[in-house]
Design an enzyme around this catalytic site. Sequence first.
Site, PDB file in Angstrom:
ATOM      1  N   GLU B 125       0.840  -1.205   0.000  1.00 62.23           N
ATOM      2  CA  GLU B 125       0.000   0.000   0.000  1.00 62.23           C
ATOM      3  C   GLU B 125       0.870   1.248   0.000  1.00 62.23           C
ATOM      4  OE1 GLU B 125      -3.024   0.704  -0.384  1.00 62.23           O
ATOM      5  OE2 GLU B 125      -4.397  -0.702   0.571  1.00 62.23           O
ATOM      6  N   ASP B 126       0.376   2.303  -0.627  1.00 61.18           N
ATOM      7  CA  ASP B 126       1.059   3.593  -0.561  1.00 61.18           C
ATOM      8  C   ASP B 126       0.829   4.247   0.797  1.00 61.18           C
ATOM      9  OD1 ASP B 126      -1.562   3.529  -1.850  1.00 61.18           O
ATOM     10  OD2 ASP B 126      -1.485   5.705  -1.748  1.00 61.18           O
ATOM     11  N   ASP B 129      -4.638   4.882   6.129  1.00 57.67           N
ATOM     12  CA  ASP B 129      -5.138   5.812   7.158  1.00 57.67           C
ATOM     13  C   ASP B 129      -6.415   5.274   7.787  1.00 57.67           C
ATOM     14  OD1 ASP B 129      -6.798   6.842   4.920  1.00 57.67           O
ATOM     15  OD2 ASP B 129      -5.028   8.013   4.453  1.00 57.67           O
ATOM     16  N   GLY B 131      -8.008   2.783   6.884  1.00 61.18           N
ATOM     17  CA  GLY B 131      -7.915   1.323   6.818  1.00 61.18           C
ATOM     18  C   GLY B 131      -9.055   0.693   6.032  1.00 61.18           C
ATOM     19  N   LEU B 134      -7.694  -1.166   2.772  1.00 63.31           N
ATOM     20  CA  LEU B 134      -6.945  -2.372   3.131  1.00 63.31           C
ATOM     21  C   LEU B 134      -7.865  -3.418   3.724  1.00 63.31           C
ATOM     22  CD1 LEU B 134      -4.284  -3.850   3.327  1.00 63.31           C
ATOM     23  CD2 LEU B 134      -3.842  -2.691   5.500  1.00 63.31           C
ATOM     24  N   ASP B 186      -0.304  11.615  -6.493  1.00 64.04           N
ATOM     25  CA  ASP B 186      -0.633  12.604  -7.524  1.00 64.04           C
ATOM     26  C   ASP B 186      -1.446  13.761  -6.973  1.00 64.04           C
ATOM     27  OD1 ASP B 186      -3.115  11.035  -7.186  1.00 64.04           O
ATOM     28  OD2 ASP B 186      -3.805  12.243  -8.870  1.00 64.04           O
ATOM     29  N   ARG B 192       3.227  12.387 -10.101  1.00 69.33           N
ATOM     30  CA  ARG B 192       3.566  11.102  -9.487  1.00 69.33           C
ATOM     31  C   ARG B 192       5.069  10.819  -9.637  1.00 69.33           C
ATOM     32  NH1 ARG B 192      -1.140   8.165  -8.391  1.00 69.33           N
ATOM     33  NH2 ARG B 192      -2.925   8.573  -9.727  1.00 69.33           N
TER      34      ARG B 192
END
Lengths: 122, 204
Positions: B125-126, B129, B131, B134, B186, B192
């Site tokens: 994952e980048d 927060d 969640g 995810l 981005d 990016r």
Amino acid sequence: MPSETPDFQAYRGTEPPVFQNEAELECAKILDYYGVPWLYEPRTFELEVDEDGRVLEAFAPDFYLPEQDLYLEITVMKQSLVTRKNRKLRKLKERYPDVNIKLFYKRDIERLGQRYGLKLAS
Amino acid sequence: MIGIGDGLKPVTDAVAQLGPAGGHVPHDERIGEVYLSAEEIATRVAELGAEIAADYEGREPLLVASLKASFVFLADLTRAIPILHHLDFVELAGYTSDETGGTPAIRFLKDLDVPLLGRDVVIVEDVVDTGLTLNYLVRNFTLRSPGSLAAVTLLDRPYRRLVDDLPVRYVGFTVPDEFFVGYGFDVDERHRNLPDLHVLRASG
């Protein structure tokens, strides 16, 4: 008050929710999008009661997520201006230490928007 | 006030420069100061790669990245993992709030190319927060009976979590409640490619 109320899939209440502002509606949509079951204002917590048992102060968090056992309070105010809400949350935690509650800021919604193209009506 | 924990690098202490030394940052007033330099990120990614390699030695894990923002992180991470491993990608449909008559449900635009049955899966994952994303991936992948399931994230905001009990085993950086751009992140699909991670300034 928001003009539309979509047909929610993850809503677990019986009466259609009546949201107070666009941020609450967007939060409901986000929870629905992720398939996270939610209830709207299902419980009012008494924060202060006088000697005669009259409720002086109460607090009804906006959302409850039963799978997470978590209450969510949405605020559209800037994070620096949420002192009053934070005071209520502190009171609630003192009086109901087993209750889990979090503030969900407008920024949280915007962040999800940044990631998924959500455009807030402001 | 909900705290963000100790040991967090505050934005005010971020390196006050635009872009890497000798590099060029396109003019965009929304691109703020560098929060994490390319060098800082590279150092941490190397450490994460070494940790993952040690934990999965001899198991040939499958790294699954969620497009798009994590692609730069994945590109660096995969080269920092000196053991055999596989890569795959998923992409989730964008949320749109202007649909009427119903609410959209999260779905895959691109699903995995390979089955997960019995595999050791590491979700890349980048940022984690709330969640919610995810949590969706974990729930979905769990139904496919992987051998194990863990997650690595470049950035983490644990104090914003709505869904706990997530298998976030590896964290690059715990970051403050700011928006970022560069290193895969981005703004309007631009920037990016910036090597450093910049703070995103609010636009006019």
